[in-house]
Design an enzyme around this catalytic site. Structure first.
Site, PDB file in Angstrom:
ATOM      1  N   ASP A  71     -34.271   3.626 -18.563  1.00  0.00           N
ATOM      2  CA  ASP A  71     -34.797   2.883 -16.931  1.00  0.00           C
ATOM      3  C   ASP A  71     -36.197   2.331 -17.609  1.00  0.00           C
ATOM      4  O   ASP A  71     -36.763   3.113 -17.304  1.00  0.00           O
ATOM      5  CB  ASP A  71     -35.327   4.510 -16.169  1.00  0.00           C
ATOM      6  CG  ASP A  71     -36.151   4.126 -14.810  1.00  0.00           C
ATOM      7  OD1 ASP A  71     -36.131   2.554 -14.749  1.00  0.00           O
ATOM      8  OD2 ASP A  71     -35.584   4.496 -13.970  1.00  0.00           O
ATOM      9  N   SER A 104     -31.579  14.878 -16.400  1.00  0.00           N
ATOM     10  CA  SER A 104     -32.912  15.029 -16.614  1.00  0.00           C
ATOM     11  C   SER A 104     -33.943  14.975 -17.403  1.00  0.00           C
ATOM     12  O   SER A 104     -33.566  15.698 -18.172  1.00  0.00           O
ATOM     13  CB  SER A 104     -34.048  15.742 -14.883  1.00  0.00           C
ATOM     14  OG  SER A 104     -34.781  16.548 -15.556  1.00  0.00           O
ATOM     15  N   GLY A 129     -29.122   9.704  -3.669  1.00  0.00           N
ATOM     16  CA  GLY A 129     -27.739  10.188  -2.301  1.00  0.00           C
ATOM     17  C   GLY A 129     -27.720  11.216  -1.130  1.00  0.00           C
ATOM     18  O   GLY A 129     -28.071  11.607  -0.537  1.00  0.00           O
ATOM     19  N   THR A 130     -29.031  12.526  -1.708  1.00  0.00           N
ATOM     20  CA  THR A 130     -29.178  13.811  -1.075  1.00  0.00           C
ATOM     21  C   THR A 130     -29.774  13.571  -0.535  1.00  0.00           C
ATOM     22  O   THR A 130     -30.490  12.681   0.550  1.00  0.00           O
ATOM     23  CB  THR A 130     -30.119  14.971  -1.417  1.00  0.00           C
ATOM     24  OG1 THR A 130     -29.184  15.030  -3.227  1.00  0.00           O
ATOM     25  CG2 THR A 130     -30.276  15.355  -0.379  1.00  0.00           C
ATOM     26  N   HIS A 170     -35.740   8.422  -4.062  1.00  0.00           N
ATOM     27  CA  HIS A 170     -35.413   9.946  -4.326  1.00  0.00           C
ATOM     28  C   HIS A 170     -36.058  11.370  -4.095  1.00  0.00           C
ATOM     29  O   HIS A 170     -36.884  10.808  -2.995  1.00  0.00           O
ATOM     30  CB  HIS A 170     -36.020   9.992  -5.948  1.00  0.00           C
ATOM     31  CG  HIS A 170     -35.060   9.365  -6.770  1.00  0.00           C
ATOM     32  ND1 HIS A 170     -35.673   8.380  -7.826  1.00  0.00           N
ATOM     33  CD2 HIS A 170     -33.841   9.655  -7.121  1.00  0.00           C
ATOM     34  CE1 HIS A 170     -35.215   8.048  -8.480  1.00  0.00           C
ATOM     35  NE2 HIS A 170     -34.449   8.041  -8.267  1.00  0.00           N
ATOM     36  N   GLY A 171     -35.355  12.142  -3.392  1.00  0.00           N
ATOM     37  CA  GLY A 171     -36.202  13.179  -2.465  1.00  0.00           C
ATOM     38  C   GLY A 171     -35.786  13.787  -1.220  1.00  0.00           C
ATOM     39  O   GLY A 171     -34.179  13.443  -1.512  1.00  0.00           O
ATOM     40  N   ASP A 208     -29.943  11.110 -16.829  1.00  0.00           N
ATOM     41  CA  ASP A 208     -30.803  10.199 -16.156  1.00  0.00           C
ATOM     42  C   ASP A 208     -31.651  10.051 -16.154  1.00  0.00           C
ATOM     43  O   ASP A 208     -33.126  10.403 -17.102  1.00  0.00           O
ATOM     44  CB  ASP A 208     -30.894  10.992 -15.187  1.00  0.00           C
ATOM     45  CG  ASP A 208     -30.515  10.792 -12.815  1.00  0.00           C
ATOM     46  OD1 ASP A 208     -30.484   9.969 -13.377  1.00  0.00           O
ATOM     47  OD2 ASP A 208     -30.850  11.043 -12.618  1.00  0.00           O
ATOM     48  N   HIS A 266     -28.566   5.992  -6.777  1.00  0.00           N
ATOM     49  CA  HIS A 266     -29.788   6.883  -7.203  1.00  0.00           C
ATOM     50  C   HIS A 266     -30.231   7.592  -5.193  1.00  0.00           C
ATOM     51  O   HIS A 266     -30.265   6.641  -4.844  1.00  0.00           O
ATOM     52  CB  HIS A 266     -31.140   6.595  -7.897  1.00  0.00           C
ATOM     53  CG  HIS A 266     -30.245   5.990  -8.553  1.00  0.00           C
ATOM     54  ND1 HIS A 266     -30.956   7.206 -10.137  1.00  0.00           N
ATOM     55  CD2 HIS A 266     -29.384   5.420  -9.787  1.00  0.00           C
ATOM     56  CE1 HIS A 266     -30.384   6.735 -10.874  1.00  0.00           C
ATOM     57  NE2 HIS A 266     -29.582   5.556 -10.616  1.00  0.00           N
ATOM     58  N   ASN A 284     -25.557   9.472  -7.449  1.00  0.00           N
ATOM     59  CA  ASN A 284     -26.414  10.936  -7.607  1.00  0.00           C
ATOM     60  C   ASN A 284     -26.806  11.563  -6.376  1.00  0.00           C
ATOM     61  O   ASN A 284     -27.595  11.449  -5.965  1.00  0.00           O
ATOM     62  CB  ASN A 284     -27.138  10.300  -8.643  1.00  0.00           C
ATOM     63  CG  ASN A 284     -27.209   9.205  -9.621  1.00  0.00           C
ATOM     64  OD1 ASN A 284     -26.068   8.516 -10.112  1.00  0.00           O
ATOM     65  ND2 ASN A 284     -27.936   8.752  -9.994  1.00  0.00           N
TER      66      ASN A 284
END
Ligand SMILES: [Zn+2]
Length: 279
Positions: A99, A45, A205-206, A175-176, A77, A203, A225
């Protein structure tokens, strides 16, 4: 990275792109990929780059990538700063994400095209984003949310005219850590995948369910990601070991334990992405 993603797309799997924060996390994801015989994208990052400094970070990562038993790409990233993108290309990153998704479509196109031109002279791959991939913490109303997703027609124009190697369209992932079920626009994703002809990136992915990953890969996702899951494994591993061995004060044993936890998190994702045994 471009070669990795083409192979993944053609063969129906996705390459895990794991965000690392230090030597230990980089070593853990490399060990996971070697064990799985899978290609790997190590992501940094912009905060990690700033904390280390460009040269110290690439000087640490490059030898790790070069001596790895599997192919490893080093990817920058979400970088909104074009000067920093150029510096990372010059320093030795094998892939970068510009980005400019918060800017107008025209400005995003122009910036991305500039980066592609610069990167291609150095054989570096470029990822671009369209729409807004938000954080789960951001408060966004449903109506707004729709307008933030990538427009399929503009996506084709963006990919074709910029010549990017990997495309991250906003499709409802975030994200998060998801608080509820993420609302992913699969139809939009399929349309974009079918018309853009470029490997797609997921993006946030968690926390996505296994069948969601599988569906996205089937539709055309080639890079996924994973950042938060790595951070959680790292921090919880630290806490868990320290709590159980409060008086030990042995950083080497602590690191070995944490490395195992981060490696396990990466292995689990690599298996889900179907990337095992591809090398
Ligand atoms: Zn992202």
């Amino acid at each position: 990275m471009s070669e990795m993603l083409k192979h993944a797309k053609k063969n129906g799997y996705a390459v895990g792109a794991f965000n690392i924060v230090n030597y230990l996390t980089a070593e853990a994801v490399i060990k996971a990929s070697e064990e799985m015989r899978s290609p790997l994208i190590i992501q940094t990052s912009t905060s990690t780059v700033k904390q280390f400094g460009i040269k110290p970070l690439i000087d640490m990562l490059k030898p790790m990538a070069q001596t790895s038993k599997v192919p490893v790409a080093i990817h920058l990233d979400h970088c909104t700063d074009i000067e920093m993108v150029y510096k990372c290309i010059d320093a030795g990153w094998s892939s970068v994400m510009i980005d400019a998704s918060k800017e107008s479509f025209e400005d995003n196109m122009k910036k991305t095209l500039d980066v592609v031109k610069y990167a291609s002279s150095k054989d570096v791959s470029v990822e671009g984003e369209l729409g807004a991939i938000v954080g789960v913490e951001d408060e966004i109303h449903v109506k707004e949310k729709d307008s933030m997703l990538a427009d399929p027609v503009k996506s084709v124009q963006y990919v074709k005219e910029t010549g990017i190697h990997a495309f991250a369209p906003a499709i409802g992932t975030a994200h998060g850590l998801y608080k509820g079920e993420p609302k992913i626009d699969f139809d939009r994703f399929k349309l974009i995948a079918d018309t853009c002809g470029c490997p797609l990136v997921i993006h946030g992915g968690t926390g996505l369910a296994k069948d969601v990953f599988k569906k996205l890969i089937m539709l055309g996702a080639a890079k996924i990601n994973i950042s938060t899951a790595i951070k959680i494994a790292y921090c919880r591993g630290m806490g868990e070991y320290s709590a159980e061995h409060a008086d030990e004060n042995n950083p080497l044993k602590l690191d070995r334990f944490v490395l195992g936890k981060v490696k396990d998190a990466a292995v689990e994702h690599i298996k889900t992405f179907g990337a095992e045994g591809r090398i």
